[in-house]
Design a protein around this motif. Structure first.
Motif, PDB file in Angstrom:
ATOM      1  N   VAL A   1       0.965  -1.183  -0.043  1.00 39.43           N
ATOM      2  CA  VAL A   1      -0.059  -0.043  -0.118  1.00 39.43           C
ATOM      3  C   VAL A   1       0.851   1.203  -0.096  1.00 39.43           C
ATOM      4  CG1 VAL A   1      -2.090   1.048   1.234  1.00 39.43           C
ATOM      5  CG2 VAL A   1      -1.785  -1.248   1.419  1.00 39.43           C
TER       6      VAL A   1
ATOM      7  N   SER B   1       5.870   2.643   1.145  1.00 37.31           N
ATOM      8  CA  SER B   1       4.721   1.714   1.120  1.00 37.31           C
ATOM      9  C   SER B   1       4.921   1.010   2.576  1.00 37.31           C
ATOM     10  CB  SER B   1       4.978   0.792  -0.025  1.00 37.31           C
ATOM     11  OG  SER B   1       4.964   1.505  -1.238  1.00 37.31           O
TER      12      SER B   1
ATOM     13  N   GLY C   1      -3.385  -2.069  -3.757  1.00 35.23           N
ATOM     14  CA  GLY C   1      -2.026  -2.874  -2.829  1.00 35.23           C
ATOM     15  C   GLY C   1      -2.058  -4.044  -3.727  1.00 35.23           C
TER      16      GLY C   1
END
Length: 443
Positions: free
Chosen positions: A34, A94, A305
């Motif tokens: 993500v 991320s 994601g």
């Protein structure tokens, strides 16, 4: 349509690959990445660390300023917080989540009744939209709550963009067919926030089933109209859509609110409904996975994601791809690493075979003028290209390079196959890099 747009092209639509494929829920992968930046503005700062447990819909990133939060699309454990490849061609901080496949919902998420929603003020609705992390889902990914707040008192015309003019992509087409009530519900919330009693849904006339579905769902008492536009690329570009619907032209460097218009993507409207009524942040979106070598094109409801590799495995391909694009063939960005994740702005993954590979080894402009004829922004791409190649920032500004919407019409029609859009993106970055930097605070 009373106001035809200038320029444009008619590329082969190729929507038949996926337009009749119903939206399927994509199986949640074991690992999701993500990114902390899925929007225009400041990137989020991670709110979790390696080893933390997370629940579905839990906020895992946020920041101040022009920013929207990022949420976990699944429940599980944080495996890492690190730099990972991003579909924009860079690397991005991320949060890597190991999915426990339990879908444990964040305790803060709770649905609202129609009575509760009716009692919400415009300011409360915008805060819900902000906290849900909603952005423009047509690709621009501008924070929706900022667009709404800046439009109050300025916007007199609301336009829902369901044109989806890019070849291959059918995500919004399927959304209009399968979720018309949610789309209209989100639109009515936008109307309440902007204090307007009418709105228009704009759609190209090649989506007859979607148009008919919306017509049946629209209540005449809501004063929502459906306008069908002639199929032409880039009919769905924001400024072109405003001209087509209202006849107004957004000035150079200005936003739609400058001419009293607010444009919202169809998927954004559904996301607003989901946030306000269901309490769900933006953690899933519809993605069209299609292309001329795809064995089973699909429209998938995908957790944010999910890697492009997982999507390619889900549809299969008849030969090794020549190019995989985030987006469509006109405006999409070619990927260098298929481990990149789906983000809030990813509406399609387009997979193309080697027969699409055509390029002149050393392209030279022959000054045919075709790029000028098709540019919907009234620009001169050949002069912009010369300015960018010379590295002359002032000349690039003089040629209004920043007004380019990167639609790809010029590159599509160029007989020399000059990579014009790639050049213009590089030129824009040169202009940004040359801009004066703000003085540090306290100086």
């Amino acid at each position: 349509m009373a106001f035809p747009i200038f320029g444009g092209v008619h590329p082969k639509e190729n929507k038949w690959y996926a337009c009749d494929r119903h939206i399927q829920d994509f199986p949640e992968p074991d690992i999701l990445v993500v990114p902390m930046s899925q929007h225009i503005g400041a990137p989020c700062k991670p709110l979790v660390k390696k080893g933390d447990s997370v629940t579905m819909g839990q906020k895992i990133g946020d920041n101040a300023g022009l920013c929207v939060p990022v949420h976990s699309p699944v429940s599980g454990k944080v495996k890492a917080v690190e730099m990972r490849p991003h579909s924009g061609g860079t690397t991005m901080m991320s949060v890597v989540i190991e999915n426990d496949h339990l879908d444990t919902l964040c305790p803060e998420i709770a649905p609202r009744t129609a009575e509760q929603v009716a009692a919400l003020s415009p300011q409360e609705l915008m805060e819900i939209i902000h906290q849900a992390g909603i952005v423009g889902m047509g690709g621009a990914a501008f924070p929706t709550h900022v667009k709404l707040s800046s439009g109050i008192g300025k916007v007199d015309t609301i336009i829902v963009n369901a044109s989806e003019c890019e070849p291959y992509i059918t995500a919004d087409d399927r959304l209009c067919r399968e979720y018309p009530e949610e789309l209209l519900s989100g639109l009515k919330l936008i109307m309440k926030i902007l204090e307007l009693d009418s709105a228009c849904i704009a759609m190209e006339d090649n989506k007859k089933e979607a148009a008919e579905t919306l017509r049946r769902a629209i209540d005449p008492r809501d004063h929502i109209t459906l306008t069908l536009l002639p199929t032409k690329y880039p009919q769905g570009a924001e400024k072109q859509l405003i001209q087509a619907i209202t006849g107004r032209q957004v000035p150079s460097g200005a936003l739609p609110a400058a001419v009293g218009c607010g444009v919202f993507n169809a998927a954004t409207c559904k996301a607003i409904h989901d946030a306000v009524y269901c309490g769900m942040p933006l953690i899933r979106r519809i993605v069209t996975v299609s292309g001329d070598i795809v064995m089973e094109p699909k429209n998938l409801m995908v957790p944010v994601g999910t890697s492009f590799n997982d999507l390619l495995e889900a549809v299969g391909h008849s030969e090794n791809p020549y190019k995989v694009l985030s987006g469509g063939p006109m405006m999409g960005i070619a990927q260098f690493d298929l481990s990149v994740p789906v983000t809030k702005g990813t509406n399609a993954v387009t997979i193309l075979g080697f027969h699409n590979r055509f390029a002149v080894r050393q392209p030279h402009c022959i000054r045919c003028g075709k790029c000028i004829d098709v540019c919907p922004m009234h620009l001169m791409p050949l002069q912009m290209y010369r300015a960018e190649r010379s590295g002359n920032v002032e000349e690039m500004k003089y040629q209004n390079l920043m007004d380019c919407i990167e639609c790809g019409c010029c590159a599509y029609t160029c007989p020399a196959t000059i990579p014009l859009v790639q050049s213009f993106r590089a030129g824009k970055q040169r202009i940004r890099d040359a801009a004066p930097k703000p003085a540090p605070a306290g100086k």
